[in-house]
Design an enzyme around this catalytic site. Structure first.
Site, PDB file in Angstrom:
ATOM      1  N   PHE A 163      -7.018 -74.670  -0.150  1.00 28.95           N
ATOM      2  CA  PHE A 163      -8.301 -75.277   0.210  1.00 28.95           C
ATOM      3  C   PHE A 163      -9.463 -74.284   0.171  1.00 28.95           C
ATOM      4  O   PHE A 163     -10.311 -74.277   1.048  1.00 28.95           O
ATOM      5  CB  PHE A 163      -8.220 -75.944   1.595  1.00 28.95           C
ATOM      6  CG  PHE A 163      -7.016 -76.822   1.787  1.00 28.95           C
ATOM      7  CD1 PHE A 163      -6.819 -77.929   0.982  1.00 28.95           C
ATOM      8  CD2 PHE A 163      -6.068 -76.529   2.759  1.00 28.95           C
ATOM      9  CE1 PHE A 163      -5.705 -78.753   1.144  1.00 28.95           C
ATOM     10  CE2 PHE A 163      -4.944 -77.339   2.935  1.00 28.95           C
ATOM     11  CZ  PHE A 163      -4.768 -78.456   2.119  1.00 28.95           C
ATOM     12  N   HIS A 164      -9.511 -73.454  -0.892  1.00 27.34           N
ATOM     13  CA  HIS A 164     -10.593 -72.481  -1.034  1.00 27.34           C
ATOM     14  C   HIS A 164     -11.324 -72.629  -2.372  1.00 27.34           C
ATOM     15  O   HIS A 164     -11.528 -71.632  -3.075  1.00 27.34           O
ATOM     16  CB  HIS A 164     -10.052 -71.049  -0.921  1.00 27.34           C
ATOM     17  CG  HIS A 164      -9.424 -70.718   0.379  1.00 27.34           C
ATOM     18  ND1 HIS A 164      -8.592 -69.613   0.550  1.00 27.34           N
ATOM     19  CD2 HIS A 164      -9.490 -71.309   1.594  1.00 27.34           C
ATOM     20  CE1 HIS A 164      -8.180 -69.567   1.797  1.00 27.34           C
ATOM     21  NE2 HIS A 164      -8.705 -70.587   2.454  1.00 27.34           N
ATOM     22  N   PRO A 165     -11.752 -73.817  -2.787  1.00 29.10           N
ATOM     23  CA  PRO A 165     -12.441 -73.930  -4.077  1.00 29.10           C
ATOM     24  C   PRO A 165     -13.817 -73.275  -4.040  1.00 29.10           C
ATOM     25  O   PRO A 165     -14.556 -73.396  -3.055  1.00 29.10           O
ATOM     26  CB  PRO A 165     -12.553 -75.445  -4.280  1.00 29.10           C
ATOM     27  CG  PRO A 165     -12.563 -76.009  -2.895  1.00 29.10           C
ATOM     28  CD  PRO A 165     -11.640 -75.120  -2.108  1.00 29.10           C
TER      29      PRO A 165
END
Length: 566
Positions: A499-501
């Site tokens: 969850f680090h775009p």
């Protein structure tokens, strides 16, 4: 979702339609949404801080638009609530990626916060800046003012660190950082296991070099989640010059020629135009901000024309360069040690956890998704740590699913400097339609080799003497997976987003063909428009991305104020 302005790069072309401007057309078709100096699109991580800073001067009129709702659900505030929030449409936009070839052609969930505070209302709460090298690389690429020594003051400016002010930390700010309020015997054994592998314990991951192991510091206050909305936004909502509108769906940025003049949005079935006298600021994140730019006619011309959108400004990098930290989630069954899996099977344990939290704000309910971390190298050739472990005293198939019915821990390891690049692209001119999200994980040989090395490293950790007393038994991917080819296939089966775009509207110099923004976060070729969120990162940081995004917002807000004075 929206974005912002500035200098026209030599490689871009501006197309001004010979018909009436879209701002004038919007005005004739929309209700009056008010006139402001600044309109901020997105009330998440970045938008909460921007609204605070830009409304600090009572002469500035600020409008904050948020598509989600208020954070009035219990599980937004109890730390372990992430188990119930991720994958829940009340809290999460529940995006899905396109089938990813490197992940066995799987489409995976791509959680994004659907609430004030954005992802900081549902994320891991881990306070992590990354490595000094990350920012120095930004500066060396030509982005003056973005090196480690340049950005450290902005990290400190809003920090309220439990240890007080120091050379590396700030005190008295809005972003609370505390020690974890629960310890696990299993995590203490992981520390000893790391020492066996040459990974030393460290007290603080945030001094510029995060090498080592330790309990994560977390964004909590006395055992409650501390989101960006809680810290930055809620305390200033009484300001008369700050307007907040939730449940708002932005359709596009209104443009008057080559200037952003406002935002067109829908609320309760009606269309509105809010005008911006100074700037429109996109803070809708790495997915939302490029989507809104594309819907506004700013982006790759072929993509826009394919969906019948007039090209206002050709900018090839909008939505491109998506990258993220892929996590490989290895699961080990254990025995003789407490885990959350075992606790949730016992009514007595559940009652005990609830009582401990209610009375003391301690215990398992205060637990971040990942309790213990290790930063190290997956292979000797890496000059600085290139992988991060998130160790969890629990296991499940994926977030949003029930915990397994056996005691276990998860050793999630992610590649901190991936070379694979993907994209975010609209699939329709309908602003309500989710975009295509293609991270392209494991599409490069370098990333595939790091994945193989990471699985082998995790197995060495699990095989240490320190963990032997708990008899770890590999459940996923399984001990039968041994050869190089099998390990590569296994990485595709167990890999998932952490969850680090980032980087879908990246900063860059004039000669960078994918640069969407200049070094002051202004959209190239469009005046009065900026992107100030994780999309602006030129390259991902070496760790969790929430606090680096807040740093960008802090520095970006200062730039907005400085530029207005010129």
């Amino acid at each position: 979702m929206a974005q912002t302005s500035a200098g026209l790069a030599h490689r871009t072309t501006v197309f001004v339609m010979p018909t009436i401007g879209n701002a004038a057309m919007a005005s004739s078709q929309s209700r009056d949404g008010g006139s402001f100096d600044y309109v901020i699109i997105g009330g998440g991580t970045s938008g909460s801080l921007l609204a605070n800073r830009l409304s600090a001067d009572p002469r500035r009129r600020v409008l904050l638009l948020e598509a989600g709702g208020d954070d009035d659900w219990l599980w937004f505030h109890i730390p372990i609530g992430y188990l119930f929030a991720i994958g829940n449409p009340r809290a999460d936009w529940c995006f899905k990626t396109e089938p990813v070839p490197g992940l066995d052609n799987r489409s995976i969930g791509y959680a994004r916060g659907k609430v004030l505070g954005g992802c900081t209302a549902i994320n891991a709460m881990i306070y992590m800046r990354g490595q000094a090298e990350d920012y120095d690389t930004w500066r060396q690429s030509g982005l003056t003012g973005w090196g480690w020594s340049d950005v450290l003051p902005y990290f400190k400016r809003h920090q309220d660190h439990f240890a007080g002010a120091s050379e590396m930390h700030g005190a008295g700010g809005e972003w609370r950082v505390e020690k974890a309020r629960v310890r696990w015997a299993l995590m203490d054994a992981v520390e000893a296991a790391g020492i066996e592998l040459g990974i030393p314990p460290v007290a603080d991951f945030n001094g510029g070099s995060n090498e080592g192991s330790g309990y994560f510091q977390v964004n909590q206050r006395r055992g409650r989640r501390w989101s960006a909305a809680t810290g930055f936004l809620k305390p200033v909502l009484t300001r008369p010059n700050l307007a907040l509108r939730t449940g708002v769906h932005v359709e596009k940025v209104a443009l008057d020629g080559r200037r952003a003049s406002g935002v067109i949005y829908r609320r309760d079935g009606e269309r509105f135009l809010a005008t911006a006298q100074a700037e429109v600021i996109l803070a809708a994140g790495a997915i939302g901000s490029p989507q809104i730019l594309q819907l506004s006619g700013i982006g790759p011309p072929d993509l826009l024309r394919a969906h019948g959108i007039a090209v206002v400004h050709a900018l090839d990098g909008v939505g491109e360069n998506l990258h993220d930290h892929l996590q490989l989630r290895l699961i080990y069954k254990v025995s003789g040690v407490p885990t959350v899996n075992a606790m949730q099977k016992s009514l007595w344990q559940k009652a005990r956890m609830g009582l401990e939290y209610a009375l003391f704000r301690r215990g398992a309910l205060t637990m971040a998704p990942s309790t213990y971390g290790l930063f190290t190298r997956s292979a000797r050739q890496h000059a600085t740590p290139n992988v991060e472990f998130h160790i969890q005293p629990l296991s499940l198939d994926k977030f949003g699913d029930p915990l397994h019915d056996f005691p276990a821990f998860t050793a999630s390891i992610c590649n901190l400097r991936p070379t694979s690049r993907g994209y975010v692209r609209i699939k329709s001119p309908d602003s309500m339609a989710a975009p295509a999200i293609q991270p392209n994980y494991l599409s490069t040989e370098a990333d595939r080799q790091v994945a193989v090395d990471s699985i082998r490293l995790t197995r060495r950790l699990a095989a240490t003497r320190a963990l032997a007393k708990y008899r770890p038994e590999e459940f996923l991917p399984g001990p039968s997976v041994q050869s190089e080819a099998e390990l590569r296939q296994a990485a595709g089966r167990i890999g998932s987003t952490i969850f680090h775009p980032v980087s879908t509207a990246k900063m860059g110099i004039d000669s960078d063909p994918l640069a969407v923004l200049d070094g002051r976060l202004r959209v190239r070729g469009i005046d009065g428009l900026r992107v100030i969120d994780a999309a602006a990162m030129p390259r991902i940081t070496s760790g969790n991305t929430a606090s680096p995004t807040l740093m960008i917002a802090e520095k970006g807000a200062a730039m907005v104020v400085e530029d207005a004075r010129r």
